[in-house]
Design a protein around this motif. Structure first.
Motif, PDB file in Angstrom:
ATOM      1  N   LEU A 249       0.856  -1.181   0.000  1.00 28.68           N
ATOM      2  CA  LEU A 249       0.000   0.000   0.000  1.00 28.68           C
ATOM      3  C   LEU A 249       0.890   1.230   0.000  1.00 28.68           C
ATOM      4  CD1 LEU A 249      -3.238   0.408   0.609  1.00 28.68           C
ATOM      5  CD2 LEU A 249      -2.320   1.481   2.653  1.00 28.68           C
ATOM      6  N   HIS A 250       0.677   2.113  -0.994  1.00 29.45           N
ATOM      7  CA  HIS A 250       1.495   3.326  -1.082  1.00 29.45           C
ATOM      8  C   HIS A 250       0.684   4.543  -0.623  1.00 29.45           C
ATOM      9  CE1 HIS A 250       3.982   6.559  -2.478  1.00 29.45           C
ATOM     10  NE2 HIS A 250       3.120   6.924  -3.403  1.00 29.45           N
ATOM     11  N   ILE A 251       1.293   5.306   0.265  1.00 26.51           N
ATOM     12  CA  ILE A 251       0.635   6.522   0.742  1.00 26.51           C
ATOM     13  C   ILE A 251       1.619   7.676   0.643  1.00 26.51           C
ATOM     14  CG2 ILE A 251      -0.599   7.603   2.652  1.00 26.51           C
ATOM     15  CD1 ILE A 251      -0.854   4.808   3.862  1.00 26.51           C
ATOM     16  N   CYS A 252       1.227   8.727  -0.080  1.00 28.45           N
ATOM     17  CA  CYS A 252       2.110   9.881  -0.129  1.00 28.45           C
ATOM     18  C   CYS A 252       1.315  11.138   0.141  1.00 28.45           C
ATOM     19  CB  CYS A 252       2.862   9.942  -1.439  1.00 28.45           C
ATOM     20  SG  CYS A 252       1.789  10.070  -2.871  1.00 28.45           S
ATOM     21  N   ARG A 253       1.942  12.277  -0.078  1.00 30.27           N
ATOM     22  CA  ARG A 253       1.293  13.529   0.313  1.00 30.27           C
ATOM     23  C   ARG A 253       1.257  14.539  -0.822  1.00 30.27           C
ATOM     24  NH1 ARG A 253       5.063  13.066   5.332  1.00 30.27           N
ATOM     25  NH2 ARG A 253       6.134  12.123   3.595  1.00 30.27           N
ATOM     26  N   ASP A 346      10.316   8.564  -3.121  1.00 27.57           N
ATOM     27  CA  ASP A 346       9.128   8.940  -2.362  1.00 27.57           C
ATOM     28  C   ASP A 346       7.834   8.662  -3.113  1.00 27.57           C
ATOM     29  OD1 ASP A 346      10.170   9.671   0.008  1.00 27.57           O
ATOM     30  OD2 ASP A 346       9.830  11.829  -0.193  1.00 27.57           O
ATOM     31  N   CYS A 347       7.845   8.890  -4.402  1.00 25.28           N
ATOM     32  CA  CYS A 347       6.646   8.631  -5.199  1.00 25.28           C
ATOM     33  C   CYS A 347       7.115   8.398  -6.621  1.00 25.28           C
ATOM     34  CB  CYS A 347       5.686   9.815  -5.100  1.00 25.28           C
ATOM     35  SG  CYS A 347       4.035   9.451  -5.756  1.00 25.28           S
ATOM     36  N   GLY A 348       6.172   8.329  -7.562  1.00 24.68           N
ATOM     37  CA  GLY A 348       6.555   8.109  -8.955  1.00 24.68           C
ATOM     38  C   GLY A 348       7.211   9.344  -9.558  1.00 24.68           C
TER      39      GLY A 348
HETATM   40 ZN   LIG Z   1       2.688   8.722  -4.413  1.00 30.58          ZN
END
Ligand SMILES: [Zn+2]
Length: 381
Positions: A249-253, A346-348
């Motif tokens: 599960l990916h969670i970012c901001r 951190d994200c894509g």
């Molecule tokens: Zn993300």
């Protein structure tokens, strides 16, 4: 059964699309699929050359991380934020939100449910099979999460003929994602990652005046606790009893701007009790910026839960030093077992097709930093 080395390097999902692909997407060219194949091969090649242990397709066939499902499902269509303004319940709040973002309302399109959802083609199974055929590396597949989808796609006056409530829609979304996960498991996907970026918005939005996620802006806000309980319930219903891939599960901001100040700030701490109850094997979190807070909170996770540690910032051109990354991971390894730690950005690098947060050149170098850090860490163990 170690499928990969210690401190495996992987990605969050997206890769900046080549300009020729973006142009073809805009013009809707007939040979789009061939171009998407080529762009995918390129994305794989970059990852392999950078020493990534578990690769993705770079999401080259998508316009963004979640709205691509409109092309694969009936009963849902893309609407611009300007179109939706007519239909949202709290127009004033929605307008304030759009003004606070650094994107124009017409530039972002939201998948909106307008009828009963039925599958035209698998969501990502064919995309996965293409990658599987073209690399020897283990493969990660990304899917939008059930909470994100049930929250962002239900717009009362447009969706209620097919789904009287968001909860009824969520039942269908859970079933669609379950079927997809089952198919990916049967086809041999190594990691299946669900993206649930808006979970952080739930815990931080109360503290800041502006809402950060376009994709979460449509639903009238209920209590954060109730929403988090719903998110836990939905993901657990999706994954229940399905074995094979590691489910992440990916969670970012927020990953649509290079301006740090418009992205959400806050630690994951308030989310940890909810994340700990999710029946997923891995969390993929951002830790490359000070916005993430301290590592201590991670100690409260179940001891068998893996962590995809965001160790480089995909939104900056400045490269992190491999030694620094390795030293932060060493600190982390004092809190949770090294076997649980994966390295990722951190994200894509290209969450939204026409709004990538970095160039392929920078993205490649960032991944090289991660594999150099992994090499340092492996040499030290
Ligand atoms: Zn993300």
């Amino acid at each position: 059964m170690a499928r990969w080395p210690l401190f495996p390097v992987t990605v969050v999902g997206s890769w900046p699309r080549p300009t020729w692909l973006l142009e073809a997407m805009k013009r809707g060219r007939g040979d789009l699929r061939t171009l998407q194949d080529e762009a995918t091969l390129l994305a794989i090649k970059y990852q392999e050359d950078a020493g990534v242990d578990i690769v993705s397709d770079g999401e080259q066939r998508r316009d963004n991380f979640y709205s691509f499902i409109c092309h694969r499902l009936d009963g849902i269509r893309l609407m611009t934020m300007a179109d939706l303004l007519e239909y949202v319940e709290d127009k004033a709040a929605f307008e304030t939100l759009l003004n606070a973002l650094d994107v124009p309302a017409f530039a972002i399109k939201n998948p909106t449910v307008v009828g009963k959802l039925t599958l035209k083609e698998p969501l990502v199974l064919e995309d996965f099979k293409f990658v599987r055929e073209h690399t020897r590396k283990p493969v990660k597949v990304t899917l939008p999460g059930p909470y994100l989808l049930s929250r962002s796609t239900w717009v009362k006056s447009l969706s209620d003929a097919a789904y009287p409530t968001r909860e009824v829609l969520a039942d269908d979304i859970v079933q669609i994602l379950r079927d997809e996960l089952q198919a990916l498991a049967a086809a041999g996907a190594d990691i299946v990652q669900f993206d649930e970026p808006v979970l952080t918005e739930l815990v931080f939005a109360g503290k800041s005046a502006t809402r950060t996620f376009m994709c979460a802006a449509l639903a009238a806000s209920a209590s954060p606790e109730g929403e988090l309980e719903l998110a836990v319930d939905l993901i657990n219903r999706v994954v229940e009893g399905i074995n094979g891939p590691i489910v992440a599960l990916h969670i970012c901001r927020g990953n649509w701007s290079q301006k740090e100040e418009v992205l959400l700030e806050g630690s994951y701490d308030p989310l940890i009790p909810y994340l700990a109850r999710m029946k997923v094997q891995q969390l993929v979190l951002e830790y490359a910026t000070p916005r993430a807070g301290s590592l201590q909170a991670l100690q409260a996770l179940p001891t068998d839960m893996q962590l995809g540690f965001g160790a480089v910032n995909p939104r900056t051109a400045a490269l992190e030093a491999p030694e620094e990354v390795a030293s932060r991971v060493t600190q982390l390894a004092e809190l949770i077992a090294p076997e649980r730690i994966y390295l990722n950005p951190d994200c894509g690098f290209g969450t939204f097709a026409d709004r990538p947060v970095g160039t392929p050149d920078v993205a490649f170098k960032k991944l090289c930093v991660l594999s150099q850090a992994a090499a340092l860490l492996r040499a030290a163990t």
